[in-house]
Design a protein around this motif. Structure first.
Motif, mmCIF file in Angstrom:
data_model
loop_
_atom_site.group_PDB
_atom_site.id
_atom_site.type_symbol
_atom_site.label_atom_id
_atom_site.label_comp_id
_atom_site.label_asym_id
_atom_site.label_seq_id
_atom_site.Cartn_x
_atom_site.Cartn_y
_atom_site.Cartn_z
ATOM 1 N N CYS A 128 -6.575 -2.046 5.858
ATOM 2 C CA CYS A 128 -6.496 -0.945 4.887
ATOM 3 C C CYS A 128 -7.759 -0.788 4.037
ATOM 4 O O CYS A 128 -7.861 0.164 3.253
ATOM 5 C CB CYS A 128 -5.300 -1.159 3.959
ATOM 6 S SG CYS A 128 -3.715 -1.214 4.808
ATOM 7 N N LEU A 157 -5.665 5.390 0.514
ATOM 8 C CA LEU A 157 -4.582 4.460 0.218
ATOM 9 C C LEU A 157 -4.867 3.770 -1.110
ATOM 10 O O LEU A 157 -6.029 3.623 -1.517
ATOM 11 C CB LEU A 157 -4.436 3.393 1.308
ATOM 12 C CG LEU A 157 -3.854 3.801 2.657
ATOM 13 C CD1 LEU A 157 -3.840 2.604 3.605
ATOM 14 C CD2 LEU A 157 -2.447 4.377 2.515
ATOM 15 N N ARG A 197 0.836 1.751 9.107
ATOM 16 C CA ARG A 197 -0.247 2.255 8.247
ATOM 17 C C ARG A 197 -0.372 3.768 8.348
ATOM 18 O O ARG A 197 -0.535 4.461 7.333
ATOM 19 C CB ARG A 197 -1.572 1.599 8.636
ATOM 20 C CG ARG A 197 -2.739 2.003 7.736
ATOM 21 C CD ARG A 197 -4.058 1.588 8.339
ATOM 22 N NE ARG A 197 -4.293 2.264 9.607
ATOM 23 C CZ ARG A 197 -5.339 2.007 10.402
ATOM 24 N NH1 ARG A 197 -6.205 1.070 10.051
ATOM 25 N NH2 ARG A 197 -5.499 2.655 11.525
ATOM 26 N N HIS A 235 -9.602 2.576 4.051
ATOM 27 C CA HIS A 235 -8.798 3.657 3.487
ATOM 28 C C HIS A 235 -8.681 3.526 1.973
ATOM 29 O O HIS A 235 -8.619 4.539 1.265
ATOM 30 C CB HIS A 235 -7.412 3.656 4.134
ATOM 31 C CG HIS A 235 -7.447 3.942 5.610
ATOM 32 N ND1 HIS A 235 -7.697 5.197 6.126
ATOM 33 C CD2 HIS A 235 -7.291 3.125 6.669
ATOM 34 C CE1 HIS A 235 -7.676 5.132 7.450
ATOM 35 N NE2 HIS A 235 -7.437 3.887 7.796
ATOM 36 N N TYR A 262 0.829 -1.208 0.000
ATOM 37 C CA TYR A 262 0.000 0.000 0.000
ATOM 38 C C TYR A 262 0.858 1.251 0.000
ATOM 39 O O TYR A 262 1.988 1.266 0.525
ATOM 40 C CB TYR A 262 -0.920 0.002 1.225
ATOM 41 C CG TYR A 262 -1.946 -1.105 1.184
ATOM 42 C CD1 TYR A 262 -3.173 -0.912 0.556
ATOM 43 C CD2 TYR A 262 -1.676 -2.355 1.753
ATOM 44 C CE1 TYR A 262 -4.111 -1.932 0.497
ATOM 45 C CE2 TYR A 262 -2.600 -3.377 1.698
ATOM 46 C CZ TYR A 262 -3.817 -3.162 1.072
ATOM 47 O OH TYR A 262 -4.734 -4.169 0.999
#
Length: 304
Positions: A247, A256, A230, A250, A169
């Motif tokens: 994640c 992300l 993160r 996001h 990511y």
């Protein structure tokens, strides 16, 4: 000098007085009358005094024997209570359960879920410590600990709670500034936010349609907490290999981006560690089952 008494001897003496007969006591204890008599004589030698006055019809405790009988009665009740407590521990969710949980283990999700568990088991008191440091169950007062990856101590037993799929990511801001890698080889040109384990390994392994490839990584920041990794990635600090559940929100919001999704990064395991495989208390087993069910249903760490 203190004399060490056998618990079996004391309980036998208590039974003899209760029964009023060596023969009856032997029957209840599944012990020959001669054995009862021999053990009683041994106890009297240890005490240095006569404990029972015998005649052809009954046994009567001496003054010292009566005092010992009363003390043995208290011990017998304690032993019985101990057995009852052990049985309750195996069969009921009650008492105190001490759990260590990693600080990046989806504490937002976990708080809501554990609230339901507590409501289901009102006789249980739960003590949870959230920590970024590894826990030693042998030396620290925890009943269980949750950790990532393989079991590190062969004296312990672990139960897999969830398989955490992972991906690479980055933030849109970082990609605008540094460019978006289109191939695995281009990852070499980027700095990574890595965990201590990833730093020690020094490479990332990828799989795609039967092909495996390892890429050396340059670590720009080293952390001991995936949630912090993160947050650093969200702040444009670099790329990171993170659990997909951590994640997902996001990625959905655009904060992300997952890179090279056609390449699979090996997953990691969330495991619960306990001291023994056999005789696990009901409270511990109930919590283990609860975590496993909810991680499977909700996705581990999705609200982290």
């Amino acid at each position: 000098m203190h004399t060490a008494f056998s618990l079996d001897q004391l309980m036998m003496f208590h039974e003899v007085v209760e029964s009023g007969s060596l023969t009856k006591a032997g029957g209840r204890l599944r012990m020959a009358t001669s054995t009862v008599s021999r053990k009683l004589a041994s106890l009297e030698r240890q005490m240095g005094t006569l404990l029972l006055k015998r005649n052809t019809r009954r046994l009567v405790p001496t003054e010292v024997g009566l005092d010992l009988y009363q003390r043995c009665g208290r011990i017998a009740r304690e032993v019985q209570d101990l057995g009852s407590a052990a049985e309750l521990s195996r069969s009921e969710v009650r008492g105190t359960l001490r759990v260590s949980i990693p600080s990046d283990f989806g504490s937002g999700w976990l708080g809501t879920a554990i609230s339901r568990f507590v409501q289901q088991h009102p006789a249980l008191r739960l003590e949870i410590e959230v920590s970024s440091e590894p826990v030693n169950l042998i030396e620290q007062p925890f009943d269980m600990a949750i950790q990532y990856g393989a079991l590190r101590d062969s004296r312990l037993v672990c139960k897999r709670l969830a398989t955490l799929s992972r991906g690479i990511y980055a933030s849109p801001g970082y990609l605008r500034r540094q460019g978006t890698p289109a191939t695995l080889e281009q990852l070499r040109e980027h700095g990574f936010v890595v965990t201590q384990l990833q730093r020690d390994e020094g490479t990332l392994q990828f799989r795609s349609q039967g092909t495996r490839q390892r890429i050396p990584i340059e670590h720009r920041v080293v952390v001991n907490n995936m949630r912090l990794a993160r947050e650093l990635v969200l702040g444009d600090a670099g790329l990171a290999v993170l659990p997909q559940g951590m994640c997902a929100a996001h990625v959905a919001s655009g904060a992300l981006a997952q890179l090279l999704p056609q390449w699979r990064v090996p997953s990691t395991q969330a495991v619960a560690v306990v001291l023994a495989r056999e005789g696990i208390p009901r409270k511990t087993r109930a919590f283990l089952d609860f975590l496993g069910e909810h991680l499977a249903a909700d996705g581990a760490g999705r609200a982290a």
